[in-house]
Write an enzyme that holds these catalytic residues in place. Structure first.
Site, PDB file in Angstrom:
ATOM      1  CG  ASN A   1       6.073  27.250 -54.042  1.00  0.00           C
ATOM      2  OD1 ASN A   1       6.362  26.809 -55.141  1.00  0.00           O
ATOM      3  ND2 ASN A   1       6.037  26.473 -52.987  1.00  0.00           N
TER       4      ASN A   1
ATOM      5  CE1 TYR B   1      37.118  22.107 -15.883  1.00  0.00           C
ATOM      6  CE2 TYR B   1      35.525  20.716 -17.011  1.00  0.00           C
ATOM      7  CZ  TYR B   1      36.782  20.890 -16.443  1.00  0.00           C
ATOM      8  OH  TYR B   1      37.678  19.858 -16.449  1.00  0.00           O
TER       9      TYR B   1
ATOM     10  CD  GLU C   1       4.014  19.188 -52.116  1.00  0.00           C
ATOM     11  OE1 GLU C   1       3.679  19.385 -50.928  1.00  0.00           O
ATOM     12  OE2 GLU C   1       3.533  19.822 -53.073  1.00  0.00           O
TER      13      GLU C   1
ATOM     14  CG  HIS D   1      -2.612  25.993 -50.294  1.00  0.00           C
ATOM     15  ND1 HIS D   1      -3.601  25.419 -51.060  1.00  0.00           N
ATOM     16  CD2 HIS D   1      -1.446  25.432 -50.737  1.00  0.00           C
ATOM     17  CE1 HIS D   1      -3.071  24.576 -51.917  1.00  0.00           C
ATOM     18  NE2 HIS D   1      -1.763  24.555 -51.740  1.00  0.00           N
TER      19      HIS D   1
ATOM     20  CG  PHE E   1       9.657  24.546 -52.765  1.00  0.00           C
ATOM     21  CD1 PHE E   1       9.818  23.333 -52.113  1.00  0.00           C
ATOM     22  CD2 PHE E   1       9.374  24.540 -54.116  1.00  0.00           C
ATOM     23  CE1 PHE E   1       9.702  22.131 -52.790  1.00  0.00           C
ATOM     24  CE2 PHE E   1       9.244  23.328 -54.803  1.00  0.00           C
ATOM     25  CZ  PHE E   1       9.409  22.125 -54.132  1.00  0.00           C
TER      26      PHE E   1
ATOM     27  NE  ARG F   1      39.501  26.207 -14.936  1.00  0.00           N
ATOM     28  CZ  ARG F   1      39.816  24.902 -14.894  1.00  0.00           C
ATOM     29  NH1 ARG F   1      40.677  24.405 -15.768  1.00  0.00           N
ATOM     30  NH2 ARG F   1      39.287  24.108 -13.993  1.00  0.00           N
TER      31      ARG F   1
ATOM     32  CE1 TYR G   1       2.518  22.227 -59.606  1.00  0.00           C
ATOM     33  CE2 TYR G   1       4.059  23.965 -58.997  1.00  0.00           C
ATOM     34  CZ  TYR G   1       3.093  23.042 -58.645  1.00  0.00           C
ATOM     35  OH  TYR G   1       2.678  22.950 -57.343  1.00  0.00           O
TER      36      TYR G   1
END
Length: 508
Positions: free
Chosen positions: A194, A277, A411, A82, A326, A280, A52
């Site tokens: 990646n 609060y 994916e 990309h 990834f 404190r 791959y």
């Protein structure tokens, strides 16, 4: 000079590079591992093995075999296709961190890139050639593909960079520095993009700013305690040891240190029995923020030294395994946790601001105004703090609970970690402005109480703060004061400042 090994990078070293402009280089041993991994890739290509991303397409195209003669085209097409990020670019320090982190990950020797690729990345870091990387477009799984593709564009002489205060084409900056772009070979485009370096880089910068803010918030809160004649008993060591959280104990110790010689604090029963609060419970609330930040730090330092691409190469190429390192889920959770923790710093700070300006809650002039009625004083500064706090609540919604399928359902679960890190960064900027408002109001309050009665350490903060923001003698455009104070809080090194003060005092 910081030596990168792929295994030992720390947040403190990241700070030295990003803030101190420290230079970096790769260890010889790590580069030897990189070369062995590269030789394995070259054997895979020569033998036309089906692996791959080396001899196949990407994502849903993983079953499409690619002829060895198209190896370079495959990587170039990957980067160009990309690189489709959108929106404003990441801050320059985040983009620089991204380059450094990607180089460090590749140095682990599992990615199969040539040493020259890593050398080029480190050259960008050392010469402050910063890729222009759009912030939006990553799903946070299958890596930060879109952002890292814009980083990879720079390596091949495409895309844009920030260089010496200017935005320009990468080739122009390369020419000025005598740098040649690289031609990506098998696996190298995929090896660069990646990974989780966009979310991690934003997380690193966010954490460093959040850590600084957390220290600042304690010293500012200490001044607020003085402005409200707060009760010091609530910070007694035995109270916090009785609960047992280290971070709570440490926060209370620092507050005691800062206020040890103050004449403006009170004992319980002297003016009132208990404080609200927001005063404190400072150790409990701020301590819990420190717990979250400690968790974030641990996860970031693991991820900074992680192999997060795919596939990974083991045993000199005998094992090439497609996995899912990834996937950004660990950092997505950490960033969402940081969002909540920092947002709570702003929440409690805004409540202290309210106590400083509300005449129904204190004996100070209403809204700290020099002429109540004629002049509004800090009235609308509290509005601004409330607005920022409310915006934080929206941004603090966890991004990691969302997922959307991509790549034709190959994916089918993603982390949204980059969205989480970007929102965390925005929350940090908002919170700094809230703390700036608290500082302005606290300084005004202690002026009414008597600056000469302040603790030594808070007085030092007051003196430095007054160099940035003048006393409110007349209504003015307070927006400028808020932004000036916030900018100062971002640049002054309160992390070292507060530790130095604690050591000086001898009580922490």
């Amino acid at each position: 000079m910081i030596t990168l090994t792929g295994n030992s990078l720390t947040l403190e070293q990241m700070k030295e590079v990003l803030v101190g402009n420290q230079k970096v280089h790769a260890s010889v041993t790590s580069m030897e591992a990189v070369q062995k991994s590269r030789e394995a890739v070259e054997r895979i290509v020569a033998e036309s093995r089906v692996v791959y991303g080396i001899t196949t397409g990407f994502g849903k195209f993983s079953d499409v075999l690619i002829d060895k003669k198209h190896v370079q085209d495959l990587q170039l097409n990957l980067i160009r296709s990309h690189a489709c990020g959108v929106g404003e670019p990441f801050p320059e320090n985040v983009a620089k961190a991204m380059v450094l982190l990607r180089a460090n990950a590749l140095l682990k020797g599992f990615s199969g890139v040539r040493p020259v690729v890593i050398e080029k990345l480190l050259e960008l870091v050392n010469k402050d050639i910063i890729p222009v990387i759009p912030q939006q477009g990553s799903l946070g799984a299958s890596g930060d593909l879109a952002p890292l593709s814009h980083l990879a564009l720079v390596l091949i002489g495409e895309g844009e960079v920030f260089y010496k205060g200017n935005r320009m084409d990468s080739l122009e900056a390369f020419q000025k520095e005598g740098i040649l772009p690289v031609t990506l070979e098998a696996k190298e485009g995929l090896g660069i993009i990646n990974g989780t370096q966009a979310m991690t880089a934003m997380g690193v910068v966010g954490y460093l700013e959040a850590e600084q803010l957390a220290y600042e918030s304690e010293l500012i809160a200490s001044m607020t305690i003085e402005g409200l004649n707060g009760i010091i008993d609530a910070f007694a060591e035995e109270v916090h040891v009785a609960r047992g959280y280290k971070q709570q104990i440490d926060t209370a110790a620092r507050i005691r240190s800062y206020l040890s010689d103050s004449l403006l604090t009170t004992m319980q029963g002297e003016i009132r029995v208990q404080d609200a609060y927001s005063l404190r419970c400072i150790p409990q609330v701020h301590g819990a923020t420190w717990q979250a930040l400690d968790y974030v730090k641990e996860k970031l330092e693991i991820e900074m030294n992680a192999a997060t691409d795919n596939p990974l190469i083991f045993d000199d190429g005998d094992k090439v395994i497609s996995g899912g390192n990834f996937h950004g889920q660990p950092i997505a959770f950490a960033m969402d946790f940081m969002k909540i923790a920092v947002a709570e710093m702003a929440n409690i700070s805004e409540r202290r601001i309210e106590r400083l300006i509300n005449p129904q809650l204190n004996d100070l002039p209403p809204f700290l105004s020099p002429e109540p009625g004629l002049q509004s004083g800090a009235m609308i500064m509290q509005y601004v703090a409330a607005s920022l706090v409310s915006e934080n609540k929206t941004l603090a919604h966890p991004a990691s609970v969302d997922s959307i399928p991509s790549s034709a359902n190959q994916e089918d679960h993603v982390s949204m970690g980059t969205i989480a890190s970007r929102h965390a960064h925005q929350i940090i900027q908002n919170t700094r402005r809230v703390l700036a408002i608290e500082l302005i109001c606290a300084m005004q309050a202690v002026e009414y109480r008597g600056v000469e009665k302040m603790a030594t350490q808070t007085k030092r903060l007051f003196d430095k703060g007054r160099e940035q923001v003048a006393s409110i003698k007349q209504d003015r455009v307070f927006s400028k004061d808020i932004e000036t104070a916030a900018a100062w809080l971002k640049t002054v090194d309160f992390n070292k400042f507060t530790k130095k003060l604690s050591v000086e005092n001898g009580s922490y």
